[in-house]
Scaffold this motif. Sequence first.
Motif, PDB file in Angstrom:
ATOM      1  N   PHE A 182       0.900  -1.232   0.126  1.00 56.35           N
ATOM      2  CA  PHE A 182       0.216   0.110   0.050  1.00 56.35           C
ATOM      3  C   PHE A 182       1.014   1.218   0.050  1.00 56.35           C
ATOM      4  O   PHE A 182       2.151   1.256   0.508  1.00 56.35           O
ATOM      5  CB  PHE A 182      -0.833  -0.035   1.123  1.00 56.35           C
ATOM      6  N   PHE A 183       0.306   2.202  -0.430  1.00 58.50           N
ATOM      7  CA  PHE A 183       0.831   3.553  -0.543  1.00 58.50           C
ATOM      8  C   PHE A 183      -0.069   4.690  -0.502  1.00 58.50           C
ATOM      9  O   PHE A 183      -1.185   4.413  -0.873  1.00 58.50           O
ATOM     10  CB  PHE A 183       1.932   3.638  -1.871  1.00 58.50           C
ATOM     11  N   TYR A 184       0.541   5.927  -0.246  1.00 61.38           N
ATOM     12  CA  TYR A 184      -0.226   7.149  -0.416  1.00 61.38           C
ATOM     13  C   TYR A 184       0.557   8.326  -0.876  1.00 61.38           C
ATOM     14  O   TYR A 184       1.929   8.165  -0.730  1.00 61.38           O
ATOM     15  CB  TYR A 184      -1.047   7.476   0.966  1.00 61.38           C
ATOM     16  N   SER A 185      -0.015   9.309  -1.259  1.00 61.46           N
ATOM     17  CA  SER A 185       0.755  10.690  -1.854  1.00 61.46           C
ATOM     18  C   SER A 185      -0.156  11.825  -1.761  1.00 61.46           C
ATOM     19  O   SER A 185      -1.369  11.492  -1.971  1.00 61.46           O
ATOM     20  CB  SER A 185       1.513  10.265  -2.975  1.00 61.46           C
ATOM     21  N   LEU A 186       0.453  12.795  -1.778  1.00 57.63           N
ATOM     22  CA  LEU A 186      -0.514  13.990  -2.182  1.00 57.63           C
ATOM     23  C   LEU A 186      -0.618  13.909  -3.861  1.00 57.63           C
ATOM     24  O   LEU A 186       0.125  13.215  -4.325  1.00 57.63           O
ATOM     25  CB  LEU A 186       0.498  15.338  -2.083  1.00 57.63           C
ATOM     26  N   PRO A 187      -1.404  14.805  -4.387  1.00 56.85           N
ATOM     27  CA  PRO A 187      -1.947  14.736  -5.606  1.00 56.85           C
ATOM     28  C   PRO A 187      -0.702  15.005  -6.772  1.00 56.85           C
ATOM     29  O   PRO A 187      -0.487  14.278  -7.619  1.00 56.85           O
ATOM     30  CB  PRO A 187      -2.784  15.701  -6.083  1.00 56.85           C
ATOM     31  N   ASN A 188       0.460  15.702  -6.358  1.00 55.12           N
ATOM     32  CA  ASN A 188       1.313  15.957  -7.154  1.00 55.12           C
ATOM     33  C   ASN A 188       2.581  15.569  -6.533  1.00 55.12           C
ATOM     34  O   ASN A 188       3.747  16.107  -6.665  1.00 55.12           O
ATOM     35  CB  ASN A 188       1.469  17.396  -7.586  1.00 55.12           C
ATOM     36  N   GLY A 189       2.639  14.763  -5.410  1.00 52.52           N
ATOM     37  CA  GLY A 189       3.844  14.355  -4.638  1.00 52.52           C
ATOM     38  C   GLY A 189       4.230  13.100  -4.941  1.00 52.52           C
ATOM     39  O   GLY A 189       3.771  12.274  -5.646  1.00 52.52           O
ATOM     40  N   GLU A 190       5.482  12.777  -4.254  1.00 53.20           N
ATOM     41  CA  GLU A 190       6.091  11.278  -4.447  1.00 53.20           C
ATOM     42  C   GLU A 190       5.203  10.448  -3.334  1.00 53.20           C
ATOM     43  O   GLU A 190       4.866  10.880  -2.459  1.00 53.20           O
ATOM     44  CB  GLU A 190       7.433  11.298  -3.690  1.00 53.20           C
ATOM     45  N   ARG A 191       5.077   9.212  -3.994  1.00 57.04           N
ATOM     46  CA  ARG A 191       4.366   8.344  -3.018  1.00 57.04           C
ATOM     47  C   ARG A 191       5.151   7.747  -2.168  1.00 57.04           C
ATOM     48  O   ARG A 191       6.165   7.489  -1.974  1.00 57.04           O
ATOM     49  CB  ARG A 191       3.725   7.166  -3.823  1.00 57.04           C
TER      50      ARG A 191
END
Length: 543
Positions: free
Chosen positions: A485-494
Motif C-alpha cells: 500500500f502507498f499514499y501521496s499528495l496529488p502531485n507528490g512522491e508516493r
Amino acid sequence: MIDIKMLIELFVFAGDYNWIGKERAIKMAESTIQYSNPVIPGFHPDPSVCRVGSDFYLVTSSFEYFPGVPIFHSRDLVHWKQIGHCLTRQSQLDLEGCRSSMGIYAPTIRFHNGRFYMITTNVKMFRNFYVWAENPEGPWSDPIWPDWPSVDPSLFFDEDGRVYITGTGGFFGDEPKGIYQAEIDLESGKLLSERRLIWQGTGGKSAEGPHLYRVNGKYFLMIAEGGTEYGHMATIARSDSPYGPFESNPDNPILTHRSTGSSIQATGHADLVQLEDGSWWAVFLGIRPVSVPFSGRHHHLGRETFLAPVTWTEDGWPVIGDGGKIAEKMDASTLPLAVDESAVSETDDFNSNRLQLEWNFLRNPQDEDWSLEERPGYLTLHGSALTLNDIGSPAFVGRRQQHFRCSVSTLMSFDPLHEGEEAGLTVYMNERFHYEIALTCGVEGRRQVIFRRRIGSLWKMELVEDFEGSDIILGLDAEPFQYSFFYSLPNGERKAFGSGECSLVSTEVAGGFTGVFFGLYATGNGKSAKTPASFDWFQYIKS
C-alpha cells in the motif's frame, strides 16, 4: 491479441516467396493461434452460456453483490465484454441481511423463441426464480417463482415444445440427494408433472449444477460433483428419455484436475455450447492457486471462467479438453476469433451519471450513501454507521481483482471533522477478512492516514500517520503473494504505507465462494458521517 488474418497473410506471403511452402505457411500460422485461460479472470464462477446465431452470451454467479448476475457477450468464446446485469432492481434481488457467500448461486442462461431466460437461486431465502428479456442488455423482467425446492436450477427446451426444470435436491426431510426434474409451464412457473429424482451422479459428493442437452436423439445430463474445491469435476450420463434411466459415462469424470500439480485447479461446473460449424465447447469454473511457502496453496482471485474444446468419442460421449485436462494456453485455430473488445478503460473518471458495469455494491445499496451527480465528475460516498466489518450495506463501491499483478489507485477528496469519520480504499474478501488504507479523523480531531488489517477475529491498526490536507492519492501494488500500500499528495512522491499477504484474504483462510474486490468506501464507524468523501478517479492497471 493476434490479428489472425494478418498473421496468416504474413505466413502465406512468405510461402509465395518460397521461404516456406504455402500449405506449410498456413499450418504454421494456425499453430500459433492460442487463447489464454481463464477467458474471464477474477471472481466469475459457475458460468453458463448460450448461442444466438453468431453471438454467445454468458452469465456467472454474484452471491451477495449487487447488481446481480453479470452478463457477457462474445463472438468467439474467447473475448468477453460485459454488457449488463440480469438483476438490477431490488424487486428482482433482495439481499438485505444476506450473509457473505449467500445470495445468488449458479445461474443458467438459455434462449428460446426470441427471449433470453436466466434462472437461478437466491440462497438467502432458498427460493428459485427466473427472469426473461428480449435484449440481453435488459431490461429483464420481474421474477417468476416456480415451486421448486432445489438449488442450481436449469431450463431445457425440448424439440417437442416441452420445457423442463432441473436442479439439485435432497435438502429437506428424507428426500434423497441428487438431481431432480419436472416439466414446467414457462409463463406461470407452475409444474406440469411430478418432480422426479433422475440421477445421483457417480458417487462424488455434492451432485449439483445440472444441465440437460439433446444431442443426436439422446438426452445428456451433465452435472458437477466433488464439491467446488480441489476435488471438483464434471460428470455426464445419457438416456433415451429426459427422465432417464440415465447411463453413466464409463470414462467419468469428463473434466477434472483433482490430484494434479496443474496451475489450474478445481475445474468443474461446466456448460456446453455448440458452434455454427457443429463443433462443441465448454465453459466451466476453475481456480489459480498460489503456492505459499510452508503454508500450501491459496487462491484469492476467486473461481474464474475457463474455456475448452469438446470432442466426441466413437461411442458418442463428450470429452472436455485433453482427456478432461486443460491448460493456460489452448489452441484457438478452430474458433471464429474476433476483434478483442473486452478491455475496460484503465481509468474511471466518474464523469457519467451511471457507474461502469464492473462496479458492484455490497448487498442492496442505500440511495443516500452514494452519488455521481452530487459533485459532477466525482463518485461521492456518504459514510453510514455501517463499517466493512458488518453484514449489511455499507457505503462501498468495488470491482473485482482480476490479475495477480496490478496497480490500483484513487484520488480522494475528504475533509473529516468528527472523530470516527473515515474513507479510503479496501482490499475486501468479506466482513472478517480485509485490508484498508484510509484517511480518518482520529482522537482530538487529528487527521490521519491509517493502514489496518482485519483477519478473522483479529484486527490491528498497523500504521497511523498525521496528514494535513483533504486531497490524497491512495493506492496499492498487487503481486501474487502480497499487497503493498502507498499514499501521496496529488502531485507528490508516493510513500510506502504497509503491506498484507494475499493468502490471508484467500478462500482457504477466509472461506466462502467469492473473490477479492478493490473497494472505495466511507463510514462513520457507528454513526452517520457528516462529511462526504469524493473520489475524482479510480485507476486499475494490470502489470
